[in-house]
Design a protein around this motif. Sequence first.
Motif, PDB file in Angstrom:
ATOM      1  N   ILE A  29       0.842  -1.202   0.000  1.00 24.11           N
ATOM      2  CA  ILE A  29       0.000   0.000   0.000  1.00 24.11           C
ATOM      3  C   ILE A  29       0.877   1.253   0.000  1.00 24.11           C
ATOM      4  O   ILE A  29       0.666   2.180  -0.790  1.00 24.11           O
ATOM      5  CB  ILE A  29      -0.961  -0.012   1.204  1.00 24.11           C
ATOM      6  N   ILE A  30       1.873   1.278   0.879  1.00 24.58           N
ATOM      7  CA  ILE A  30       2.749   2.456   0.975  1.00 24.58           C
ATOM      8  C   ILE A  30       3.535   2.668  -0.310  1.00 24.58           C
ATOM      9  O   ILE A  30       3.628   3.790  -0.815  1.00 24.58           O
ATOM     10  CB  ILE A  30       3.693   2.309   2.186  1.00 24.58           C
ATOM     11  N   LEU A  31       4.093   1.591  -0.871  1.00 22.17           N
ATOM     12  CA  LEU A  31       4.862   1.729  -2.109  1.00 22.17           C
ATOM     13  C   LEU A  31       3.998   2.173  -3.282  1.00 22.17           C
ATOM     14  O   LEU A  31       4.443   2.946  -4.139  1.00 22.17           O
ATOM     15  CB  LEU A  31       5.567   0.424  -2.444  1.00 22.17           C
ATOM     16  N   THR A  32       2.778   1.684  -3.342  1.00 19.50           N
ATOM     17  CA  THR A  32       1.881   2.085  -4.429  1.00 19.50           C
ATOM     18  C   THR A  32       1.526   3.557  -4.330  1.00 19.50           C
ATOM     19  O   THR A  32       1.568   4.289  -5.332  1.00 19.50           O
ATOM     20  CB  THR A  32       0.608   1.230  -4.417  1.00 19.50           C
ATOM     21  N   ILE A  33       1.182   4.005  -3.131  1.00 24.11           N
ATOM     22  CA  ILE A  33       0.838   5.422  -2.955  1.00 24.11           C
ATOM     23  C   ILE A  33       2.052   6.295  -3.237  1.00 24.11           C
ATOM     24  O   ILE A  33       1.950   7.327  -3.918  1.00 24.11           O
ATOM     25  CB  ILE A  33       0.266   5.661  -1.552  1.00 24.11           C
ATOM     26  N   ALA A  34       3.229   5.887  -2.749  1.00 25.37           N
ATOM     27  CA  ALA A  34       4.448   6.659  -3.018  1.00 25.37           C
ATOM     28  C   ALA A  34       4.761   6.678  -4.508  1.00 25.37           C
ATOM     29  O   ALA A  34       5.180   7.707  -5.054  1.00 25.37           O
ATOM     30  CB  ALA A  34       5.622   6.067  -2.240  1.00 25.37           C
ATOM     31  N   GLY A  35       4.544   5.553  -5.184  1.00 24.47           N
ATOM     32  CA  GLY A  35       4.774   5.512  -6.622  1.00 24.47           C
ATOM     33  C   GLY A  35       3.837   6.429  -7.387  1.00 24.47           C
ATOM     34  O   GLY A  35       4.223   7.027  -8.391  1.00 24.47           O
ATOM     35  N   TRP A  38       5.153  10.168  -6.456  1.00 23.65           N
ATOM     36  CA  TRP A  38       6.440  10.556  -7.010  1.00 23.65           C
ATOM     37  C   TRP A  38       6.733   9.926  -8.362  1.00 23.65           C
ATOM     38  O   TRP A  38       7.840  10.054  -8.870  1.00 23.65           O
ATOM     39  CB  TRP A  38       7.550  10.206  -6.028  1.00 23.65           C
ATOM     40  N   GLY A  39       5.768   9.227  -8.942  1.00 21.35           N
ATOM     41  CA  GLY A  39       5.958   8.667 -10.274  1.00 21.35           C
ATOM     42  C   GLY A  39       6.991   7.560 -10.329  1.00 21.35           C
ATOM     43  O   GLY A  39       7.829   7.548 -11.214  1.00 21.35           O
ATOM     44  N   GLY A  40       6.929   6.657  -9.382  1.00 22.50           N
ATOM     45  CA  GLY A  40       7.881   5.553  -9.347  1.00 22.50           C
ATOM     46  C   GLY A  40       7.698   4.610 -10.523  1.00 22.50           C
ATOM     47  O   GLY A  40       6.625   4.514 -11.118  1.00 22.50           O
ATOM     48  N   PRO A  41       8.729   3.889 -10.883  1.00 22.06           N
ATOM     49  CA  PRO A  41       8.672   3.015 -12.060  1.00 22.06           C
ATOM     50  C   PRO A  41       7.947   1.694 -11.830  1.00 22.06           C
ATOM     51  O   PRO A  41       7.643   1.008 -12.781  1.00 22.06           O
ATOM     52  CB  PRO A  41      10.153   2.751 -12.359  1.00 22.06           C
ATOM     53  N   HIS A  42       7.660   1.334 -10.590  1.00 17.52           N
ATOM     54  CA  HIS A  42       7.140   0.005 -10.317  1.00 17.52           C
ATOM     55  C   HIS A  42       5.654  -0.142 -10.621  1.00 17.52           C
ATOM     56  O   HIS A  42       5.217  -1.157 -11.123  1.00 17.52           O
ATOM     57  CB  HIS A  42       7.406  -0.382  -8.860  1.00 17.52           C
ATOM     58  N   PHE A  43       4.862   0.843 -10.301  1.00 15.21           N
ATOM     59  CA  PHE A  43       3.423   0.744 -10.504  1.00 15.21           C
ATOM     60  C   PHE A  43       2.971   1.885 -11.400  1.00 15.21           C
ATOM     61  O   PHE A  43       3.077   3.044 -11.026  1.00 15.21           O
ATOM     62  CB  PHE A  43       2.665   0.821  -9.176  1.00 15.21           C
ATOM     63  N   GLY A  44       2.480   1.538 -12.560  1.00 19.40           N
ATOM     64  CA  GLY A  44       1.915   2.554 -13.426  1.00 19.40           C
ATOM     65  C   GLY A  44       0.535   2.946 -12.918  1.00 19.40           C
ATOM     66  O   GLY A  44      -0.019   2.323 -12.025  1.00 19.40           O
TER      67      GLY A  44
END
Length: 106
Positions: A29-35, A38-44
């Motif tokens: 959940i945290i990584l998805t929201i952060a992505g 901040w436009g992270g590469p892991h979750f489009g």
Amino acid sequence: MSILIIGVVVLVAWKIGSFVARFLGGLLIILTIAGLIWGGPHFGEMNAPLALAVGLGLWLVGHWLFAFKHKGWRSSLALRVFSLPTLRLLAPVPTNHIPAQPVWVD
């Protein structure tokens, strides 16, 4: 041989499954929201709702397993979530009271 493997998997899931599911669900959940922020590469943007749903599902399963094993809720947030009308039907322990002493066994 396969019975032994199944038995080991069930035993490990019983012993550490609630912690692992809660940890991985919260992390997802945290990584998805952060992505998304901040436009992270892991979750489009297309996969974000699915990742959030899987993370929430893991978190819920972890808390359900903890409540089933220990006959109490790990956190007041989990108690409140499982007190919602639909999820109340799935709760393994009563949700109509908040315990005076929280269960901190894990």
